[in-house]
Design an enzyme around this catalytic site. Sequence first.
Site, mmCIF file in Angstrom:
data_model
loop_
_atom_site.group_PDB
_atom_site.id
_atom_site.type_symbol
_atom_site.label_atom_id
_atom_site.label_comp_id
_atom_site.label_asym_id
_atom_site.label_seq_id
_atom_site.Cartn_x
_atom_site.Cartn_y
_atom_site.Cartn_z
ATOM 1 N N LYS A 50 -62.085 20.259 10.935
ATOM 2 C CA LYS A 50 -61.493 21.549 10.588
ATOM 3 C C LYS A 50 -60.512 22.035 11.651
ATOM 4 O O LYS A 50 -59.712 22.931 11.391
ATOM 5 C CB LYS A 50 -62.582 22.600 10.349
ATOM 6 C CG LYS A 50 -63.564 22.242 9.267
ATOM 7 C CD LYS A 50 -62.954 21.865 7.940
ATOM 8 C CE LYS A 50 -62.368 23.026 7.208
ATOM 9 N NZ LYS A 50 -62.111 22.685 5.766
ATOM 10 N N SER A 277 -72.698 15.169 6.798
ATOM 11 C CA SER A 277 -71.673 14.809 5.803
ATOM 12 C C SER A 277 -71.026 13.461 6.156
ATOM 13 O O SER A 277 -70.511 12.773 5.270
ATOM 14 C CB SER A 277 -70.618 15.911 5.656
ATOM 15 O OG SER A 277 -69.701 15.889 6.725
HETATM 16 N N1 PMP Z 1 -67.976 17.934 6.293
HETATM 17 C C1 PMP Z 1 -68.189 19.009 7.079
HETATM 18 C C2 PMP Z 1 -69.287 18.952 8.079
HETATM 19 C C3 PMP Z 1 -67.401 20.160 6.937
HETATM 20 O O1 PMP Z 1 -67.615 21.229 7.712
HETATM 21 C C4 PMP Z 1 -66.391 20.185 5.947
HETATM 22 C C5 PMP Z 1 -65.528 21.413 5.783
HETATM 23 N N2 PMP Z 1 -66.228 22.499 5.241
HETATM 24 C C6 PMP Z 1 -66.221 19.057 5.131
HETATM 25 C C7 PMP Z 1 -67.027 17.947 5.353
HETATM 26 C C8 PMP Z 1 -65.227 19.037 3.990
HETATM 27 O O2 PMP Z 1 -63.884 19.128 4.391
HETATM 28 P P1 PMP Z 1 -62.817 19.846 3.464
HETATM 29 O O3 PMP Z 1 -63.009 21.321 3.628
HETATM 30 O O4 PMP Z 1 -61.493 19.395 3.996
HETATM 31 O O5 PMP Z 1 -63.061 19.424 2.056
#
Ligand code: PMP
Length: 351
Positions: A50, A277
């Site tokens: 981010k 994630s």
């Molecule tokens: N994984 C994590 C740990 C995140 O914080 C985020 C962003 N919220 C994402 C994946 C997904 O990224 P994006 O917002 O670009 O879809």
Amino acid sequence: MTTATRTRRAADLRHMVGNTPLLAIRFRYRGQPRTVYAKAEHMNITGSIKDRMALHILRSAYREGRIGPGDTVVEATSGNTGISFAAIGRALGHPVVIFMPDWMSVERVALIRSFGARIVPVSKEEGGFLGSIAKTEEFARQQHHVFLPRQFSNTANVDAHAQTTGPEILGQLQANGLSPDAFVAGVGTGGTVMGVGEFLRIHCPNVRLHPVEPAESPTLSTGCKVGHHRIQGVSDEFIPPILDLACLDDVIAVHDGDAILMAQMLACELGLAVGISSGANFLAALMVQDMMGGEAVVTTVFADDNKKYLSTDLLREEPVRDGYLTPDVELDGYEAFRRVCDTCFATDDEE
Ligand code: PMP
């Protein structure tokens, strides 16, 4: 802070954000040798992908004159975005206010506060995630000198990845004689999958682009919030406006327990301290590779580090359930592909 100082600081931050190594993760799946490729986004200044979006949105706003010196940056976030805006916002002289669902990990709250940002917790009764977004808009109506990044609807979020993450992935693969067959990424705002996808599609028209969601809470497949899941940062409760599912391939569902087990393995066996994630993204990449053939070049991102999850199930024993992929994965090691040269992505205002 003068405009010249702010411009210089923003340019300096470019060296702290993005241009991450691409990791070729070597492993065996059901005994067969495999490789998937993951950008080490946990190496950004605050430990998540981010940071790219936060820096790009602020720099675009400066360029377009949409944010004044010392304006308060106000955003709704499930965590990483808050940490990024808190750090980068402070580095550029902005007070930061973060509206956040009150069930996010204590580490996220503590980290945001550690940068001097103010957190406004929002309960489920107050609307949770959607309530947090509504409250930022209300805040901006009531106060002067407020800048709303609006990460869920701001196309600069997509541009951040179309202009940095995508070109880096392609450059790093090509430097190693490879070309991407697919890119997969868990969807929070959708900025990563849309932006990387936009860039890769121009250069590799046949590339497949798969969004990823938790099997326990399939918001993308159902169109609304259902169930609960433990993959913080993705599947926030609604389909974000910047996500266009029509231009993407099938949604890949990963079990949250499987993602936890995978993230644990990446840390314990390869020393890669990544979040939940990232485990989900790795498994989704493996699933897509299985559909395309074991030699397919499938890329993804390790979106953040594991420090925000030390109080969560990531550090607890996770039971293995039927249908999980992790028991069939044996990690062998990884190779880090060299970063792309610094000047490749320089833009006019910093040269
Ligand atoms: N994984 C994590 C740990 C995140 O914080 C985020 C962003 N919220 C994402 C994946 C997904 O990224 P994006 O917002 O670009 O879809």
